[in-house]
Write an enzyme that holds these catalytic residues in place. Structure first.
Site, PDB file in Angstrom:
ATOM      1  CG  HIS A 164      -1.876   1.012   1.105  1.00 65.26           C
ATOM      2  ND1 HIS A 164      -3.271   0.996   0.540  1.00 65.26           N
ATOM      3  CD2 HIS A 164      -1.718   2.464   1.603  1.00 65.26           C
ATOM      4  CE1 HIS A 164      -3.780   2.272   0.814  1.00 65.26           C
ATOM      5  NE2 HIS A 164      -2.883   2.947   1.115  1.00 65.26           N
ATOM      6  CB  CYS A 165       2.123   3.217  -2.567  1.00 64.56           C
ATOM      7  SG  CYS A 165       3.175   4.760  -3.004  1.00 64.56           S
ATOM      8  CB  VAL A 166       1.209   7.027   2.028  1.00 66.56           C
ATOM      9  CG1 VAL A 166       0.848   6.005   3.138  1.00 66.56           C
ATOM     10  CG2 VAL A 166       2.685   7.164   1.957  1.00 66.56           C
ATOM     11  CG  ASN A 170      -4.924   2.568  -5.289  1.00 66.04           C
ATOM     12  OD1 ASN A 170      -5.460   1.873  -4.858  1.00 66.04           O
ATOM     13  ND2 ASN A 170      -5.234   2.803  -6.841  1.00 66.04           N
TER      14      ASN A 170
END
Length: 318
Positions: A164-166, A170
């Site tokens: 999960h990439c801030v 997403n």
């Protein structure tokens, strides 16, 4: 917080999932802000006016601005495609396909032990992705396809989840991993270009070189150079990691969880591994999109079916 077996209060990190989602929205604003500052320094304050100086200065400025805008378009295209594309979720009531004669899971899913029977009403949760059987998510209360993992931030299972990439607010999974990879590539190229194009001005800060512009412009130039240099170096590290993952046909989660087996079951060789992420049509490799033919004939791009090595069963039995 939750009580552990010994009565000690254990910290529940998943309470921060909502905060992470809010942080992601801030990150989008931060990305746009950095791009805006960079655009002002490179185009408006420096190389834009130099277009009218004539001679070699005009030629250099034209080349820099052409590359800058081309890479910026690709960077923004890749970035917002990653942000807006669903990484891939598990449909409600999804079930793994079952071989009626053998009574076990589809070969692409595998079984916990070779030749063993698996019951749908007795799901097993396997932690070893190199020996996947029928996997069940107790949080979503449903079965999980191969290479699927639950994301506590998104609150659902993600197909071929990488992380999960801030920065993109997403998850990075089966349906948007290519776009994320291209975002890293174009971010590295763009920040490297900006760093090199502003290097002469940065050096002039610490020498007796002549620098034109207002104090505000000089401060903005200094900040822009430092930010782009920092991003270029950090993104280069991420890019090397993810290219190595693509070469091995694995994800960040799988690389962390899997055992050091002689052969990773999904490793089909570097060429096919790249095609499973970028597609077979090389014309589409540089852009965040797939050809219609690839979408139709490559089930791997839909995130449910993954080809395995012909000799993977032999290695699993060793």
């Amino acid at each position: 917080m939750q009580k552990s077996g010994g009565g000690v209060m254990a910290w529940n990190v998943f309470r921060f999932c909502t905060a992470l989602r809010a942080l992601g929205s801030i990150m989008i604003v931060l990305v746009i802000g950095i791009i805006g500052l960079t655009y002002y320094v490179v185009v408006i304050a420096d190389y834009g006016p130099a277009l009218f100086h004539g001679g070699l200065d005009s030629l250099v400025s034209f080349v820099v601005l052409l590359l800058f805008h081309s890479l910026l378009v690709m960077l923004l295209w890749s970035y917002f495609t990653t942000v807006l594309t669903d990484p891939g979720g598990v449909p409600p009531n999804w079930r793994p396909s079952i071989d009626e004669e053998r009574g076990d899971a589809d070969p692409l899913i595998g079984s916990e032990h070779s030749g063993s029977n698996v019951r749908l009403n007795q799901p097993s949760v396997l932690s070893d992705p190199a020996n996947e059987g029928m996997r069940f998510c107790r949080k979503c209360n449903q079965f999980k396809p191969p290479r699927c993992h639950h994301c506590s931030v998104c609150g659902r299972c993600i197909l071929k989840m990488d992380h999960h990439c801030v920065w993109v607010v997403n998850c990075v999974g089966a349906l948007n991993y290519k776009y994320f990879l291209l975002f890293l590539v174009y971010t590295f190229l763009e920040t490297t270009l900006v760093t090199l194009s502003l290097l002469r001005l940065f050096v002039a800060f610490f020498t007796e070189g002549e620098i034109s512009g207002t104090p505000g412009t000089l401060v903005a130039t200094f900040i822009t150079f430092v930010l782009n240099l920092s991003f270029a170096l950090s993104v280069l590290g991420f890019l090397i990691v993810h290219i190595s993952l693509v070469l091995a046909n694995t994800t960040t989660i799988e690389a962390y969880e899997k055992k050091t087996d002689p052969k990773w079951r999904y490793d089909l060789g570097w060429k096919k591994n790249f095609e499973q992420v970028l597609g077979t049509d090389k014309r589409y490799w540089p852009i965040p999109a797939y050809s219609e033919n690839d979408l139709k004939r490559m089930p791997v791009l839909r995130g449910f079916e993954y080809q395995t090595r012909p000799d993977s069963d032999e290695f699993q039995q060793l």
